[in-house]
Design a protein around this motif. Structure first.
Motif, PDB file in Angstrom:
ATOM      1  N   ALA C   3       0.824  -1.203   0.000  1.00 56.30           N
ATOM      2  CA  ALA C   3       0.000   0.000   0.000  1.00 56.30           C
ATOM      3  C   ALA C   3       0.860   1.257   0.000  1.00 56.30           C
ATOM      4  O   ALA C   3       1.992   1.263   0.479  1.00 56.30           O
ATOM      5  CB  ALA C   3      -0.909  -0.003   1.228  1.00 56.30           C
ATOM      6  N   ALA C   4       0.306   2.336  -0.527  1.00 63.61           N
ATOM      7  CA  ALA C   4       0.954   3.640  -0.391  1.00 63.61           C
ATOM      8  C   ALA C   4       0.868   4.058   1.070  1.00 63.61           C
ATOM      9  O   ALA C   4       0.021   3.556   1.812  1.00 63.61           O
ATOM     10  CB  ALA C   4       0.242   4.645  -1.291  1.00 63.61           C
ATOM     11  N   LEU C  43      -3.271  -2.836  -4.123  1.00 67.87           N
ATOM     12  CA  LEU C  43      -3.205  -2.593  -5.562  1.00 67.87           C
ATOM     13  C   LEU C  43      -3.010  -1.113  -5.869  1.00 67.87           C
ATOM     14  O   LEU C  43      -2.894  -0.732  -7.020  1.00 67.87           O
ATOM     15  CB  LEU C  43      -4.502  -3.080  -6.234  1.00 67.87           C
ATOM     16  CG  LEU C  43      -4.667  -4.583  -6.328  1.00 67.87           C
ATOM     17  CD1 LEU C  43      -6.117  -4.970  -6.566  1.00 67.87           C
ATOM     18  CD2 LEU C  43      -3.806  -5.143  -7.457  1.00 67.87           C
ATOM     19  N   ARG C  44      -2.980  -0.305  -4.811  1.00 69.54           N
ATOM     20  CA  ARG C  44      -2.911   1.155  -4.958  1.00 69.54           C
ATOM     21  C   ARG C  44      -4.051   1.708  -5.795  1.00 69.54           C
ATOM     22  O   ARG C  44      -3.910   2.738  -6.445  1.00 69.54           O
ATOM     23  CB  ARG C  44      -1.545   1.599  -5.493  1.00 69.54           C
ATOM     24  CG  ARG C  44      -0.414   1.208  -4.553  1.00 69.54           C
ATOM     25  CD  ARG C  44       0.894   1.922  -4.798  1.00 69.54           C
ATOM     26  NE  ARG C  44       1.890   1.459  -3.828  1.00 69.54           N
ATOM     27  CZ  ARG C  44       2.885   2.185  -3.352  1.00 69.54           C
ATOM     28  NH1 ARG C  44       3.062   3.431  -3.754  1.00 69.54           N
ATOM     29  NH2 ARG C  44       3.728   1.660  -2.480  1.00 69.54           N
TER      30      ARG C  44
END
Lengths: 773, 157, 288
Positions: C3-4, C43-44
């Motif tokens: 993740a971001a 998956l951003r």
């Protein structure tokens, strides 16, 4: 191999020995590639093209490089600092041009997911953060998607003349057209196999660890450490002795990890440039969309029969969509046309085979990559049976060969030996009770339920053994303690070879199964070997182990004979205990002989080399044939299009079986992959070349609730190799699809449609039945 | 990006560490707690390879943040066998039924079945079998794990 | 697939959840079961700067009976709801729906509120709420409101919930004892989202349909209430019902799409078939 006395007792080969590797795997102590950590290790993530085709107009990595935690960003320009030769000598096919656009795309991209940059950072998360900051501007171009477009479009690889990768044909046959013209029955059809993905549960990955100017250790999820080492050495102009490749536990491969792909090689390049260890583990999105894919081939088939339903001629045209960068699959798919005649008499045969480039992910060989030969043949035989009004089993009976017919030369020139197609078919059919089934089928139809029966026959050329696959080696030593160390060039990605080879060696040496330890997966441990691929390990690795163990057994006998004043023929070894025929008072152990061999040289026969270690490099015959007949009973719900498999019989002849549980496991795994390739799996691309199945919610794999309980029937016609073994790894995946499709077509026979376009999803079945009405 | 103190019970022992907010429980177990037996097969909660037991229930560790495990009881594959190495009965069943080949998906299956085997009340056979839908295996064709569930459900062969 | 970066905050109560969402602005996301949000983060496809975790909010879980039926707190685990005897007795359709929601391993964390708030068009819980005529309880600093499920969903993964609103509970009205419950789903594999799904409740009194609640899932950008069929059935005597005709009417409002798994034509065809079959067999049961 010298026999010297009676052959060793068979105590472990043929038994369901529990696997040695299970202790560590069951307790979570395996060492898969993502479990490997080396000091100072950095992590990689790729920037990949989001379009299928286009020019790279601008690539700006400044913001990425400035992100704290990002150590480097490399592009194709950096690769030029290294002397990279993008070749794959192990698998490049002569006459087949090798597309080369660098390890990282140079000026243009050729499939969605084409790697354009690699970001190296302190963690994978940071590397992905960095990758998100790399700005790339593309000028998109119209991609070439599908075989038909490949045939008519300009080349996607500008250095090539067109999109034809390679093409072969049987050439002119002046008689065949006349045979078709005069035949009582001609059947024609096209089978389309959809694109699929291998999806091992463990994705690809590697850890590249430079350890000085001359030393590179690479941990990699692979199928052959030596292939990986040699390939990487070739690409980076190193000697293979500088490149040590290690793989301990590999979480499935099925051909995907056969040869290193461009992105894996880019990680090696990055490690060489940075001179720091780098780990890259593919994520599932990458694994589904940019790792080698599979199948995506089609065959147009014409069959001619006489009035008595005997095959007269076959004329086939085979095309396969290789994607942009195929890996090793050109060689594998070249088996399609030679094997197409299968276990049947076929007097005339004409064929043409072509591979095409498109702007999609490249193909990698997948468990029986040439399987369309049997998929097309067996499904068309059933189409022919329905067209001619003959029972499909009866049709096969009229044309199939059996043991008395061998050696049998196929029309393609391949000579079949040591197989039992007719006999195996009869064994499988007998397990079904066909007449009762037909009654049930008729009764069900009256109630509006559709049951079907399908069978498929297959001949499988196992143990590919030419070129780089020519041999495998086993090093065996009996330690001074009497325990046995075996090092082979086999590599299990679930195959159980550490167990099966131990079974073989324990039998050959006459020691306890628990006293044998098998090591695999290290290019520094053994000489060059092929590892896993082409269903070869039982024959090649097993054969090498038998031969090497035989040498050691002979040496033990000679030493014992000399020590106890007996003849080598009178020495018996059983469970590690040594006795002499005719001298019941004498009892020794392997351990004692080993002590003698290592530490009491004066007690050895004169001129004997000290120690108890040897190796044997075994070269199997070019092909070792196995055969199978699978049968499937299914029910098709015509309201929803869902298929339920009610019964599955896996009949096969894979020669002598080392471990029936392991053999059945290989067959079962392949069968379920084959079923999935018919009902569930589809790596679909849209017209813009965008992959549509990007997660496991889109790319459907069957679960335990979707599979039948497989019934096994074994026949045994030993091969002519040392153990009488044959390969079995790929057969299930190849013969299952036609068995299932034939069952579905049989169930839906009243509707008169053909079912030759994969996948046979619920939508395809329901909408197909609509057309039939 | 917030950084968090992590503290939970892992296989009967208290462990602590720190992690970014975004660090999943799976990654924390693998990279910080030294327990690499929990495998990352997809990182989007479908394959089941990362399944662990949290407060008695089977959960996908790739779908939990490490910080969410604070104060909880986490059990992984490494905690199943006895101190002396004796396999848990279900591990032994997997071995006897050849329910694993490459072993990558195996820890996930085991944690689901162990959690169900000891649940009170014990789930019916149908429920145990249904729970297999949450795990993908590519090697075995599921034949062995189906036999294990047969045995757990009390059906003899 | 990592993740971001984001900041993580914990809400220990409904009030705190509301407060944190108010403070964090539009770029915050509620973390409930995580079974859908976590994959999107990996998956951003979602990059919220703040995650507000409601798992510690004990007052957001729980099942009680109230003015609007059975109130199920948003943070109630799907597994707990599936086992709950009150739901089994008074909302059997919900118990049935929950057996199809995800898998054993996702229901242990997945929540009623999470799935209801997400609005996945092919999911079971939104359609069940629509069929039952449930109310969705939303709260923000501006106050609390109850939105009928039928008005809650406006597009794929789009609801009328404002960015600063927290879904606190779903109120499921109890239907009369003896209500016929039909739940059918055609999916590729167990636990998959439906290709076609149907939730139907028929309150039959003295051989007449007193009330009908019908919702489709997988048949449009949102769960689809088959209001025309509901109206056509209400008041009908069993013997007067033309099943074939009703199955046409039941598809009045659907807008099935094409996707990787099925075409819209397949969906319409199969929907019609299962409606016919389920209505017919349900009426036969009553007629006996």
């Amino acid at each position: 191999m010298s026999q010297g006395g009676s052959a060793p007792a068979v105590r472990f080969v043929g038994k369901r020995m529990l696997r040695k590797e299970d202790e560590r795997l069951l307790t979570g102590r395996g060492t898969f590639i993502d479990d490997v950590i080396v000091p100072g290790m950095l992590h990689a993530s790729f920037v990949r093209s989001n379009i299928a085709r286009g020019k790279i107009e601008r690539l700006d990595a400044d913001r990425a490089r400035a992100l704290p935690g990002v150590v480097a960003v490399y592009t194709a320009a950096n690769m030029r600092e290294l002397n990279v030769r993008y070749v794959n000598e192990l698998f490049d096919m002569p006459g087949c041009p090798h597309p080369d656009n660098g390890l990282l795309a140079r000026a243009d991209v050729r499939f969605a997911g084409d790697p354009v940059a690699i970001v190296i950072a302190e963690s994978r998360a940071l590397a992905e953060d960095g990758a998100a900051l790399v700005e790339v501007v593309y000028r998109a171009e119209q991609p070439v998607i599908g075989i038909d477009a490949a045939k008519s479009s300009p080349p996607i690889h500008p250095e090539h003349a067109d999109n034809l990768s390679n093409s072969q044909s049987s050439g002119d046959d002046p008689q065949i057209d006349a045979v078709f013209a005069g035949a009582a029955h001609v059947v024609e059809g096209t089978i389309n196999n959809c694109r699929q993905a291998h999806v091992p549960m463990e994705p690809r990955g590697l850890v590249v660890w430079p350890q000085g100017a001359d030393e590179l250790t690479i941990h990699i999820a692979c199928q052959s450490p030596h292939f990986a080492s040699k390939h990487i050495a070739n690409v980076f102009n190193l000697r293979e002795t500088q490149v040590r490749v290690i793989a301990k536990d590999v979480g499935g491969a099925f051909g995907l990890k056969f040869t290193s792909q461009r992105d894996e090689l880019a990680v090696v390049a990055a490690a060489l440039l940075l001179r720091r260890p780098i780990k890259w583990i593919e994520d599932r999105l990458e694994n589904l969309t940019v790792a080698g894919q599979s199948r995506d081939d089609r065959m147009h088939i014409r069959l001619a029969f006489d009035a008595d339903h005997r095959l007269l001629a076959a004329d086939i045209a085979y095309d396969i969509d290789f994607g942009a960068y195929p890996y090793a699959v050109q060689v594998a798919s070249s088996l399609v046309t030679p094997m197409f005649p299968g276990p049947y008499r076929l007097p005339h045969y004409r064929w043409k085979a072509s591979g095409w480039y498109t702007n999609t992910s490249g193909l990698a060989p997948y468990r029986g990559p040439w399987m369309l030969e049997m998929f097309g043949r067996e499904t068309l035989l059933d189409v022919a049976a329905r067209q001619m009004g003959v029972d499909p089993i009866e049709l096969r009976r009229k044309n199939i060969i059996g043991k008395p017919d061998q050696p049998f030369e196929m029309k393609s020139g391949i000579v079949l030996t040591d197989i039992s197609p007719r006999e195996t078919m009869e064994m499988t059919v007998e397990a079904i009770d066909v007449s009762t089934f037909r009654k049930q089928q008729a009764a069900a139809r009256a109630e509006g339920r559709y049951l079907g029966l399908g069978i498929a026959n297959a001949v499988e050329p196992t143990t590919v053994s030419f070129g780089y696959f020519t041999s495998d080696v086993a090093h065996i030593r009996i330690e001074p303690s009497g325990n046995v160390t075996v090092m082979t060039t086999n590599l299990s990605q679930g195959h159980g070879t550490p167990t099966t080879v131990a079974q073989i060696v324990a039998d050959q040496l006459g020691v306890a199964f628990q006293d044998v330890t098998v090591f695999e997966g290290d290019s520094a441990r053994t000489g060059f070997g092929a590892g896993a691929g082409g269903s070869r390990q039982a024959v090649a690795g097993g054969g090498a182990a038998i031969m090497a163990a035989g040498q050691l057994r002979d040496k033990i006998r000679r030493i014992a004979a000399h020590a106890f004043n007996a003849s080598p023929q009178s020495v018996r070894i059983e469970d590690g205990v040594i006795t002499i025929d005719g001298s019941p008072e004498i009892s020794s152990t392997i351990a004692e002989i080993a002590q003698m061999a290592y530490f009491n040289a004066d007690r050895l026969p004169p001129g004997t080399e000290t120690g108890l270690e040897t190796h044997y490099r075994y070269s199997p015959p070019p092909m070792v044939f196995a055969n199978a007949t699978h049968a499937c009973i299914c029910e098709v719900d015509i309201e929803t299009g869902k298929v339920s498999i009610l019964r599955w019989i896996a009949g096969g002849d894979c020669g002598e079986v080392i471990n029936p549980a392991i053999v059945e496991g290989q067959i079962a795994g392949g069968v379920v992959q084959g079923i999935a390739g018919v009902l569930f799996e589809h790596s679909r691309y849209d017209d813009d070349g965008q992959p549509l199945a990007v997660t496991l919610k889109d790319y459907l794999l069957p679960t335990a609730l979707d599979v039948p309980r497989i019934e096994f029937r074994h026949m045994c016609t030993p091969s002519s190799t040392p153990g009488g073994f044959k390969g079995v790894g790929e057969g299930g995946a190849m013969v299952a699809p036609p068995a299932l499709v034939n069952a579905i077509a049989d169930a839906l026979a009243p509707f008169g449609k053909r079912w030759l376009d994969m996948p046979l999803s619920p939508d395809r079945i329901v909408m197909g039945l609509e057309e039939a009405v | 990006m917030s950084l968090h103190f992590i503290e939970f019970e892992l296989n009967g022992r208290r462990i602590e560490g720190s992690a970014e907010a975004r660090c999943t429980l799976a990654d924390f177990l693998r990279n910080d707690a030294g327990c690499t037996g929990t495998h990352a097969g997809c990182e989007h909660g479908v394959c089941g390879a990362c399944t662990v037991i949290v407060d008695g229930e089977a959960v996908r560790s790739c779908l939990m943040l490490a910080v969410q495990a604070n104060g909880k009881r986490v059990e992984t594959i490494e905690g199943l066998a006895g101190e002396d190495g004796t396999l848990h009965p279900i591990q032994q069943m997997f071995r006897e039924e050849f329910a694993l080949q490459c072993g990558f998906c195996t820890p996930g299956f085991l944690m689901t079945l162990v959690s169900m085997d000891r649940a009170e009340p014990r789930p019916e056979a149908a429920e145990m079998r249904a729970a297999l839908s949450g795990h993908l295996c590519r090697c075995t064709g599921y034949q062995g794990v189906l036999r294990v569930v047969d045995r757990l459900a009390g059906k003899g062969q | 697939m990592k993740a971001a970066p984001f900041d993580y905050l914990e809400a220990y109560s409904a009030d705190e959840a509301v407060h944190l969402m108010h403070e964090s602005g539009a770029d915050a996301a509620i973390l409930a079961g995580g079974q859908t949000l976590m994959p999107l983060l990996a998956l951003r496809m979602a990059t919220p700067s703040v995650l507000v975790d409601i798992n510690p909010a004990k007052d957001m879980a729980g099942i009680t009976r109230g003015d609007h039926g059975i109130r199920v707190g948003a943070r109630t685990r799907q597994a707990a709801a599936k086992r709950d005897p009150v739901i089994a007795q008074h909302l059997p359709v919900l118990t049935e729906a929950l057996t199809h929601v995800g898998h054993h391993q996702t229901r242990s964390r997945g929540t009623i509120g999470g799935s209801t708030a997400l609005g996945e068009p092919a999911a079971e819980l939104p359609a069940t709420a629509v069929a039952l005529g449930a109310l969705v309880e939303l709260r923000s600093k501006r106050g609390t409101r109850l939105v009928p499920a039928r008005d809650f969903y406006i597009g794929p993964y789009m609801t009328v919930r404002a960015d600063d609103e927290v879904l606190l509970a779903v109120h499921y009205p109890e239907w009369a004892e003896g209500t016929k419950v039909i739940f059918d789903e055609v999916a590729r594999r167990a636990g998959d989202f439906a290709l076609v799904g149907l939730v139907m409740l028929l309150d039959v009194r003295e051989r007449r349909i007193h009330r009908a609640g019908i919702a489709w899932f997988g048949m449009g950008p949102t769960p689809v209430a088959a209001t025309a069929a509901e109206a056509a059935l209400t008041g009908c005597t069993i013997s007067d019902i033309d099943v074939a005709e009703l199955s046409q009417i039941a598809l009045t409002e659907v807008e099935p799409g094409d996707d990787l798994h099925a075409t819209s034509e397949y969906r319409r065809k199969v929907a019609s078939r299962i409606f016919k079959a389920k209505l017919a067999s349900s009426l036969e049961k009553v007629a006996l």
